[in-house]
Design a protein around this motif. Structure first.
Motif, short mmCIF file in Angstrom:
data_model
loop_
_atom_site.label_atom_id
_atom_site.label_comp_id
_atom_site.label_asym_id
_atom_site.label_seq_id
_atom_site.Cartn_x
_atom_site.Cartn_y
_atom_site.Cartn_z
N VAL A 5 0.86 -1.19 0.00
CA VAL A 5 0.00 0.00 0.00
C VAL A 5 0.89 1.24 0.00
N VAL A 6 0.54 2.24 -0.80
CA VAL A 6 1.32 3.48 -0.86
C VAL A 6 0.38 4.67 -0.61
N ILE A 7 0.75 5.49 0.36
CA ILE A 7 -0.12 6.63 0.71
C ILE A 7 0.70 7.92 0.78
N GLY A 8 0.19 8.97 0.17
CA GLY A 8 0.75 10.31 0.31
C GLY A 8 -0.37 11.24 0.74
N LEU A 9 -0.09 12.16 1.67
CA LEU A 9 -1.17 12.99 2.23
C LEU A 9 -0.99 14.47 1.93
N GLU A 10 -2.08 15.14 1.65
CA GLU A 10 -2.09 16.60 1.49
C GLU A 10 -2.96 17.15 2.62
N VAL A 11 -2.36 17.95 3.49
CA VAL A 11 -3.11 18.46 4.64
C VAL A 11 -3.22 19.98 4.58
N VAL A 153 0.38 21.18 3.62
CA VAL A 153 1.55 20.33 3.89
C VAL A 153 1.42 19.09 3.03
N VAL A 154 2.34 18.94 2.07
CA VAL A 154 2.26 17.81 1.11
C VAL A 154 3.34 16.79 1.46
N SER A 155 2.92 15.56 1.72
CA SER A 155 3.91 14.54 2.08
C SER A 155 4.39 13.78 0.85
N GLU A 156 5.51 13.11 1.01
CA GLU A 156 5.96 12.15 0.01
C GLU A 156 5.08 10.90 0.12
N PRO A 157 5.03 10.08 -0.93
CA PRO A 157 4.22 8.84 -0.83
C PRO A 157 4.95 7.79 0.00
N ASP A 158 5.16 8.09 1.28
CA ASP A 158 6.03 7.27 2.13
C ASP A 158 5.29 6.37 3.11
N ALA A 195 -6.29 12.14 1.04
CA ALA A 195 -5.36 11.01 1.03
C ALA A 195 -5.21 10.45 -0.38
N ASN A 196 -3.98 10.35 -0.85
CA ASN A 196 -3.69 9.72 -2.14
C ASN A 196 -3.29 8.27 -1.86
N VAL A 197 -4.00 7.36 -2.49
CA VAL A 197 -3.82 5.94 -2.18
C VAL A 197 -3.58 5.15 -3.47
N SER A 198 -2.56 4.30 -3.44
CA SER A 198 -2.36 3.36 -4.55
C SER A 198 -1.84 2.04 -3.99
N VAL A 199 -1.83 1.01 -4.82
CA VAL A 199 -1.24 -0.28 -4.42
C VAL A 199 -0.30 -0.73 -5.52
N LEU A 206 5.50 2.89 -8.70
CA LEU A 206 4.26 3.35 -8.07
C LEU A 206 3.04 3.02 -8.93
N GLY A 207 1.98 2.60 -8.29
CA GLY A 207 0.74 2.33 -9.01
C GLY A 207 -0.05 3.61 -9.22
N THR A 208 -1.14 3.50 -9.98
CA THR A 208 -2.00 4.67 -10.20
C THR A 208 -2.77 4.97 -8.91
N ARG A 209 -2.86 6.26 -8.57
CA ARG A 209 -3.46 6.61 -7.28
C ARG A 209 -4.87 7.17 -7.45
N ALA A 210 -5.65 7.01 -6.39
CA ALA A 210 -6.91 7.74 -6.27
C ALA A 210 -6.74 8.74 -5.15
N GLU A 211 -7.33 9.92 -5.31
CA GLU A 211 -7.25 10.93 -4.25
C GLU A 211 -8.58 10.96 -3.52
N LEU A 212 -8.54 10.70 -2.20
CA LEU A 212 -9.78 10.64 -1.42
C LEU A 212 -10.04 11.98 -0.75
P1 ADP Z 1 -1.65 16.76 -7.23
O1 ADP Z 1 -1.19 18.14 -6.93
O2 ADP Z 1 -2.21 16.57 -8.57
O3 ADP Z 1 -2.56 16.18 -6.20
P2 ADP Z 1 1.04 15.73 -6.58
O4 ADP Z 1 2.02 15.09 -7.50
O5 ADP Z 1 1.40 17.03 -5.98
O6 ADP Z 1 -0.36 15.79 -7.29
O7 ADP Z 1 0.83 14.69 -5.42
C1 ADP Z 1 0.00 14.90 -4.38
C2 ADP Z 1 0.15 13.83 -3.35
O8 ADP Z 1 0.01 12.53 -3.89
C3 ADP Z 1 1.49 13.83 -2.63
O9 ADP Z 1 1.23 13.75 -1.25
C4 ADP Z 1 2.16 12.56 -3.12
O10 ADP Z 1 2.99 12.00 -2.14
C5 ADP Z 1 0.99 11.66 -3.40
N1 ADP Z 1 1.26 10.66 -4.44
C6 ADP Z 1 1.80 10.84 -5.65
N2 ADP Z 1 1.86 9.68 -6.32
C7 ADP Z 1 1.28 8.73 -5.53
C8 ADP Z 1 1.00 7.34 -5.67
N3 ADP Z 1 1.30 6.66 -6.77
N4 ADP Z 1 0.41 6.69 -4.65
C9 ADP Z 1 0.08 7.36 -3.53
N5 ADP Z 1 0.31 8.65 -3.33
C10 ADP Z 1 0.90 9.35 -4.32
#
Ligand code: ADP
Ligand code: MG
Ligand code: ZN
Length: 474
Positions: A5-11, A153-158, A195-199, A206-212
């Motif tokens: 599971v891969v998650i990146g967050l925008e707060v 605050v934008v996180s890495e997909p960590d 929350a950006n979520v991919s698997v 990295l897989g294709t993400r959905a933004e929740l």
């Molecule tokens: P946008 O501005 O279109 O939302 P960004 O590239 O700035 O796109 O990414 C926003 C968020 O998505 C960041 O927190 C990043 O870590 C996360 N993100 C990017 N790629 C993925 C992925 N494949 N899976 C999960 N999260 C991701």
């Protein structure tokens, strides 16, 4: 197949400031709709924004606290889209060069400490609010929130699980409150997370993400991510593919559903904001803000453990907010003999009781010095620890001091040997059978005699005096 599971967050964090990002309007919550507006935040033509420097300073402070780089020159940009709650037709944000670049937060995860990268923090303004509830066929717009300062605050997909995402968010939430950068009240929308979520297969790209979106509590964030992970895995295992899209979390149904796909995504046509010059900060300003930075939760926790000998658990409880940490140190200053006992009384006895009454340390009816006197009264033998808990009950209900309550209720501990001896003699006379058995070797009966003395004194006899005198007289 095993999935990662891969998650990146925008707060979005609402910055504590009396006034808005680009005008002097109040940011106070809950006012009459549209009463806190002016030509600037209403988007009237020809009005010019003026940047709020408090909001800049608080964003820099947050950047320093996450060990990020502060860009001494950053830019404002226009993000264009049409929506009724956005009167200008664009949002002022930072796109090309944010104020804060690259930092991190360390969280506790299943495999120990884990570092979560933070890509950037940029400043922007909030939009207004559409109101549909209770209205028929019309919507109302409240622009009080239009122009309120935010930092994103934008996180890495960590992050690799919903639990890690929550751990990161709680850490960030605690930090911004500690720094007094934001109230962080989620019900008032002061801390909002997408929350950006991919698997993916382990090791794969990295897989294709959905933004929740619409995740407005920690519980919903966790539920939304967990639902989305299962949805994506099932979709792929059934031969389908995840499409990049924005999905809305429905907390009633506990599911996510598509809001708009990549094709329908807005083209924001970002361009530099012509009404604001580049934001220039001097290195001296940054140094000044750094010098004013309070001690942060991780350091504070460590210091509480080392300096006061607290358990990791107590240190964690007492550093949840700055008010708690300050209150604890005031208590220790007033009762320096035993910091561990201070922690114990504060964390277990005081906070528990406050919590039951829906109160917290910031509006506690007693202060640290008042609690310290109660601990002194246990130490000097005036009352026992057990009676002290009853006294604390009353202190919290009435706000009275320990001495007042002990005096009024006649709770003073009886330590006078003469009085205790007399009582013990009565008890020995009244219980000949037990005395005989005890003297014959039934040591366990000692507790019975202690109980009798305590009962006769309503718990007010000094336990150590009772022990020694009972041993002597029996
Ligand atoms: P946008 O501005 O279109 O939302 P960004 O590239 O700035 O796109 O990414 C926003 C968020 O998505 C960041 O927190 C990043 O870590 C996360 N993100 C990017 N790629 C993925 C992925 N494949 N899976 C999960 N999260 C991701
Ligand atoms: Mg996004
Ligand atoms: Zn205004």
């Amino acid at each position: 197949m095993s999935w990662e599971v891969v998650i990146g967050l925008e707060v979005h964090v609402q910055i504590n400031s009396k006034t808005k990002a680009f005008c002097g309007c109040s940011t106070a919550f809950g006012a009459e709709p549209n009463s806190q507006t002016c030509p600037v935040c209403l988007g009237m033509p020809g009005q010019l924004p003026v940047l709020n420097h408090i909001a800049v300073d608080k964003t820099i402070l947050t950047g320093l606290a996450i060990n990020a780089t502060i860009n001494l020159e950053s830019r404002f940009d226009r993000k264009n889209y049409f929506y009724p709650d956005l009167p200008k037709g664009y949002q002022i944000t930072q796109f090309s060069v944010p104020l804060v670049d690259g930092g991190y937060l360390d969280i506790a995860s299943n495999d120990g400490k884990k570092r979560i990268g933070i890509t950037r923090i940029h400043m922007e303004e909030d939009a207004g609010k559409s109101m549909h509830e209770g209205l028929d066929a019309v919507s109302h717009i409240d622009l009080n929130r239009s122009g309120v300062p935010l930092m994103e605050v934008v996180s890495e997909p960590d992050m690799r699980s919903a639990d890690e995402a929550i751990a990161y968010l709680k850490q960030l939430h605690q930090l911004i409150r500690f720094l007094d950068v934001s109230g962080g009240n989620m019900e008032k929308g002061q801390f909002r997370c997408d929350a950006n979520v991919s698997v993916r297969q382990f090791g794969a790209p990295l897989g294709t993400r959905a933004e929740l979106k619409n995740l407005n509590s920690f519980r919903f964030i966790k539920q939304g991510i967990e639902y989305e992970v299962i949805r994506q895995i099932e979709l792929i295992e059934d031969g389908g593919t995840v499409v990049q899209e924005t999905r809305l979390y429905d907390s009633v149904k506990g599911e996510t559903r598509s809001m708009r796909s990549k094709e329908e995504a807005h083209d924001y046509r970002y361009f530099p904001e012509p009404d604001l010059p580049p934001l220039r900060i001097s290195a001296e300003e940054v140094a000044l803000i750094r010098a004013g930075m309070p001690e942060l939760p991780p350091q504070l926790r460590q210091r509480f453990e080392e300096e006061y000998g607290l358990s990791a658990y107590d240190a964690d409880v007492l550093t949840q907010t700055r008010d708690l940490a300050t209150w604890y140190e005031q208590l220790v200053a007033a009762h320096p003999k035993d910091p561990k006992r201070c922690a114990n009384w504060m964390a277990n006895e005081l906070l528990g009781r406050l919590n039951e009454q829906g109160q917290n340390i910031s509006n506690a009816p007693i202060d640290a010095k008042t609690l310290a006197v109660l601990l002194d009264r246990i130490d000097d033998g005036t009352i026992s620890g057990k009676i002290a808990k009853d006294v604390l009950d009353t202190m919290i209900k009435t706000g009275q001091s320990a001495d007042q309550i002990i005096e009024e209720k006649g709770l003073k501990q009886v330590s006078d040997t003469g009085a205790i001896d007399a009582l013990i003699k009565e008890i020995i006379e009244a219980n000949p059978k037990q005395v005989e058995q005890y003297r014959g070797g039934r040591d366990k009966l000692f507790g019975f005699f202690v109980g009798q003395v305590m009962k006769a004194t309503r718990g007010q006899a000094n336990p150590s005096v009772v022990n020694t005198r009972l041993k002597a007289l029996l």
